[in-house]
Design an enzyme around this catalytic site. Structure first.
Site, mmCIF file in Angstrom:
data_model
loop_
_atom_site.group_PDB
_atom_site.id
_atom_site.type_symbol
_atom_site.label_atom_id
_atom_site.label_comp_id
_atom_site.label_asym_id
_atom_site.label_seq_id
_atom_site.Cartn_x
_atom_site.Cartn_y
_atom_site.Cartn_z
ATOM 1 N N ASN A 9 0.873 -1.180 0.000
ATOM 2 C CA ASN A 9 0.000 0.000 0.000
ATOM 3 C C ASN A 9 0.909 1.229 0.000
ATOM 4 O O ASN A 9 1.488 1.570 1.027
ATOM 5 C CB ASN A 9 -0.870 -0.051 1.261
ATOM 6 C CG ASN A 9 -1.683 1.213 1.463
ATOM 7 O OD1 ASN A 9 -1.797 2.042 0.563
ATOM 8 N ND2 ASN A 9 -2.245 1.358 2.654
ATOM 9 N N LYS A 11 0.107 4.234 -0.267
ATOM 10 C CA LYS A 11 -0.553 5.413 0.335
ATOM 11 C C LYS A 11 -0.335 6.634 -0.558
ATOM 12 O O LYS A 11 -0.305 6.500 -1.774
ATOM 13 C CB LYS A 11 -0.045 5.628 1.769
ATOM 14 C CG LYS A 11 -0.185 4.365 2.619
ATOM 15 C CD LYS A 11 0.049 4.594 4.078
ATOM 16 C CE LYS A 11 -0.099 3.287 4.827
ATOM 17 N NZ LYS A 11 0.003 3.423 6.258
ATOM 18 N N HIS A 98 -9.309 1.192 5.184
ATOM 19 C CA HIS A 98 -8.041 1.397 5.890
ATOM 20 C C HIS A 98 -8.286 2.351 7.063
ATOM 21 O O HIS A 98 -9.101 3.268 6.951
ATOM 22 C CB HIS A 98 -6.997 1.973 4.928
ATOM 23 C CG HIS A 98 -5.635 1.967 5.509
ATOM 24 N ND1 HIS A 98 -5.232 2.911 6.425
ATOM 25 C CD2 HIS A 98 -4.596 1.111 5.362
ATOM 26 C CE1 HIS A 98 -3.998 2.632 6.800
ATOM 27 N NE2 HIS A 98 -3.578 1.549 6.172
ATOM 28 N N GLU A 100 -6.740 4.764 8.097
ATOM 29 C CA GLU A 100 -6.542 6.188 7.768
ATOM 30 C C GLU A 100 -7.784 6.766 7.090
ATOM 31 O O GLU A 100 -8.109 7.934 7.275
ATOM 32 C CB GLU A 100 -5.287 6.341 6.884
ATOM 33 C CG GLU A 100 -4.026 6.115 7.714
ATOM 34 C CD GLU A 100 -2.842 5.532 6.949
ATOM 35 O OE1 GLU A 100 -2.841 5.546 5.707
ATOM 36 O OE2 GLU A 100 -1.908 5.046 7.625
ATOM 37 N N GLU A 170 -5.124 -4.855 10.879
ATOM 38 C CA GLU A 170 -4.074 -3.854 11.080
ATOM 39 C C GLU A 170 -4.333 -3.088 12.376
ATOM 40 O O GLU A 170 -5.119 -2.131 12.394
ATOM 41 C CB GLU A 170 -4.077 -2.845 9.933
ATOM 42 C CG GLU A 170 -3.831 -3.452 8.580
ATOM 43 C CD GLU A 170 -3.271 -2.417 7.602
ATOM 44 O OE1 GLU A 170 -2.167 -2.633 7.112
ATOM 45 O OE2 GLU A 170 -3.923 -1.395 7.372
ATOM 46 N N GLY A 176 2.693 2.405 10.799
ATOM 47 C CA GLY A 176 3.624 3.518 10.596
ATOM 48 C C GLY A 176 4.347 3.940 11.862
ATOM 49 O O GLY A 176 4.983 4.993 11.896
ATOM 50 N N SER A 216 3.638 -2.021 10.334
ATOM 51 C CA SER A 216 5.105 -2.083 10.459
ATOM 52 C C SER A 216 5.706 -3.443 10.089
ATOM 53 O O SER A 216 6.663 -3.886 10.719
ATOM 54 C CB SER A 216 5.546 -1.655 11.862
ATOM 55 O OG SER A 216 5.107 -0.329 12.130
HETATM 56 P P1 PGA Z 1 2.978 0.401 7.682
HETATM 57 O O1 PGA Z 1 1.510 0.588 7.101
HETATM 58 O O2 PGA Z 1 3.529 -0.871 7.096
HETATM 59 O O3 PGA Z 1 3.746 1.621 7.215
HETATM 60 O O4 PGA Z 1 2.863 0.330 9.157
HETATM 61 C C1 PGA Z 1 0.660 -0.511 6.926
HETATM 62 C C2 PGA Z 1 -0.649 -0.036 6.366
HETATM 63 O O5 PGA Z 1 -1.122 1.005 6.827
HETATM 64 O O6 PGA Z 1 -1.250 -0.668 5.484
#
Ligand code: PGA
Length: 254
Positions: A9, A11, A98, A100, A170, A176, A216
């Protein structure tokens, strides 16, 4: 046998030039180095889909993904992108819900149920994201919370359609942040979600649904996470922006 999937992803990252370089590097490395049956999905920003698709689509095990879509079929929805539009540029997976988007765009379980329906009607695979905040984890109610996300967004689906969904667990506190759930925490949640799916659809169907872990994931922790019996792959954010790192993650899914 459920599918093993590693989805990147991207983003809101990459210029056109960076997207071109990153996607061609990933596809070339996967072609040269990966001989497992793991599927790779690359989800760039919408505007780079066609460009990234040029590299991705010829490879049999690498698929084009989108990060979101509209719940509407078409029409006067300025700025939105429909399943049909995504399908026309070769998208085969769409990330939905997601954290976010739940946070910044206010996406609710109810809205996501409608998006899941649109994606399935378009014969595309939804990657349905779920996960709890740190507050919920500390209160010890994470299994109830995440189970409810599944109930409210997925449990209206028929036994046939639920098997078309990929789930991505997640935990928000691990996205992140560099803080990964331990492999045991991931396994415990994945097993609980599979049991929840089984309670509605039966064990045989629950066993067919891929549940990915995200938060992560990096080359250094991927083998351990993917080694858990109910972890069927990963949804990778930050580490999917580095071709070598991402392909090492793919290789640990073997
Ligand atoms: P990350 O994000 O690997 O940077 O923690 C995962 C995601 O949000 O899909």
């Amino acid at each position: 046998m459920r599918k093993k999937i590693i989805a990147g992803n991207w983003k809101m990252n990459t210029t056109r030039e960076q997207a071109e370089i990153l996607s061609s590097e990933v596809v070339n490395m996967v072609a040269d180095e990966v001989n497992s049956d793991a599927l790779v999905v690359i989800a760039p920003p919408f505007v780079h889909l066609s460009l990234v698709g040029k590299h991705v689509l010829p490879h049999p095990n690498v698929y084009l993904g989108a990060q979101n879509c509209s719940e509407h079929e078409r029409g006067a929805y300025t700025g939105d992108i429909s399943v049909e539009i995504l399908q026309s540029v070769g998208v085969e997976y769409i990330i939905l819900g997601h954290s976010e988007r739940r946070e910044h765009a206010g996406e609710s379980n109810e809205l996501l149920a409608a998006k899941v329906d649109s994606v399935i009607s378009g014969e595309i695979t939804p990657i349905f994201c779920c996960g709890e905040s740190l507050e919920i984890r500390e209160a010890g109610t994470e299994i109830d919370f995440v189970s409810k996300q599944l109930t409210e967004s997925l449990f209206h689906l028929s036994a046939e359609d639920i098997q078309k969904v990929v789930i991505a667990y997640e935990p928000i506190w691990a996205i992140g942040t560099g803080k990964t759930a331990t492999s045991q925490q991931a396994q415990d949640m994945h097993a609980a979600l599979r049991a929840h799916l089984a309670s509605k659809y039966g064990q045989e169907i629950a066993d067919e649904i891929s549940i990915l872990y995200g938060g992560s994931v990096k080359a250094a922790n991927a083998t351990e996470l993917f080694g858990q019996p109910d972890v069927d792959g990963g949804l990778v954010g930050g580490a999917s922006l580095k071709s070598r790192e991402f392909v090492e993650i793919v290789k640990s899914m073997a």
